[in-house]
Enzyme design. Sequence first.
Site, PDB file in Angstrom:
ATOM      1  N   LYS A 152      21.762 -35.359 -50.832  1.00  0.00           N
ATOM      2  CA  LYS A 152      20.510 -34.611 -51.040  1.00  0.00           C
ATOM      3  C   LYS A 152      20.629 -33.164 -50.564  1.00  0.00           C
ATOM      4  CE  LYS A 152      18.995 -34.601 -46.584  1.00  0.00           C
ATOM      5  NZ  LYS A 152      18.318 -33.546 -45.772  1.00  0.00           N
ATOM      6  N   THR A 204      13.706 -32.281 -49.276  1.00  0.00           N
ATOM      7  CA  THR A 204      14.682 -31.220 -49.025  1.00  0.00           C
ATOM      8  C   THR A 204      14.750 -30.209 -50.159  1.00  0.00           C
ATOM      9  OG1 THR A 204      15.945 -32.946 -47.898  1.00  0.00           O
ATOM     10  CG2 THR A 204      17.010 -30.834 -48.142  1.00  0.00           C
TER      11      THR A 204
END
Length: 338
Positions: free
Chosen positions: A198, A255
């Site tokens: 991620k 994120t």
Amino acid sequence: MNTENSTAKRVTVLGAGAWGTTLADMLARNGVPTTLWVRETDLAERMRAELVNDVFLPGVALSPALNVESDPATALRGADVYLLVVPSQFTRSTLAAFHDLFPQHPVIVCASKGIELDSLAPMSRVVAETLEDKAPRYASLSGPSFAAEVCRDMPTSVALGCADLDLARELRELFSTPFFRVYSTPDFRGVELGGAVKNVIALAAGMSDGLGFGHDARAALITRGLAEMSRLGAAMGAQERTFMGLSGMGDLVLTCTGDLSRNRQVGLKIGQGRKLDEIIGEMKAVAEGVKTAASLHALAKKLGVELPITEQVHRILYEDVEPRAAVTELMSRALKDE
């Protein structure tokens, strides 16, 4: 939630960055006897005197119950659980340096997110190799969580991956608070891979936003980033459903969209035309995705897994390809079924 029985567990947190300090403070405030190992002696002294980490978590008052130590032998002595929060590229060297201080069968909970560059190993393998003769018991803690929000008791949910189901339940109880909810899964590999991949996709999302490409492009990056995460996970023995959960999709969305994300901020500045070395030179904390982009790129080649977003992020960071040209190449790939 923690009970009187669970507070008998003693935790040593290795790594006093923003996330390590936040987790240590959270545990101490929840009645868990907690020691935070701080590498910098001068910072440890200031933290003990002022109850604040003025380098990595300024402005946040720390619990008086938190024990801060810079001496590794003192910090590690007597702990039941070791929470590892050093940057992923320093995990092996830290464990090797402290090897003789660990007991047999130590419980290692890793909250670091990355793939080791030299070996292309996830953190579970780094821990297993470095502490092989100690027979460690391993768990991975990951999910959508910003230190700046957790330290202020904003509701947060994360995943804990541990193959030992009894240990997973113990750790789930130990780490949960009224504001920090922990879900457990036996798929520790999926949890740790989600946390690593991620960060690379967040770099791409930041670059896209820095180029002014809008919400459509960001949504596509998140969705196709999840596909890359799942493909790599399947190739490494993780369960696909793990990536639909907190440590996969949850952390990916946070994120890629949250302005508190260091990786997103690095990507944003690159998209705006700034150079990587200059950006990194201004940062106190580590943006794990920068090194992870290199290790993931190499790992994908080794495993024969197609990761086109990761490949373009790698080209931008390490081959001086212009972000706009990389996006053009992504968009012009051969059409196919989703």
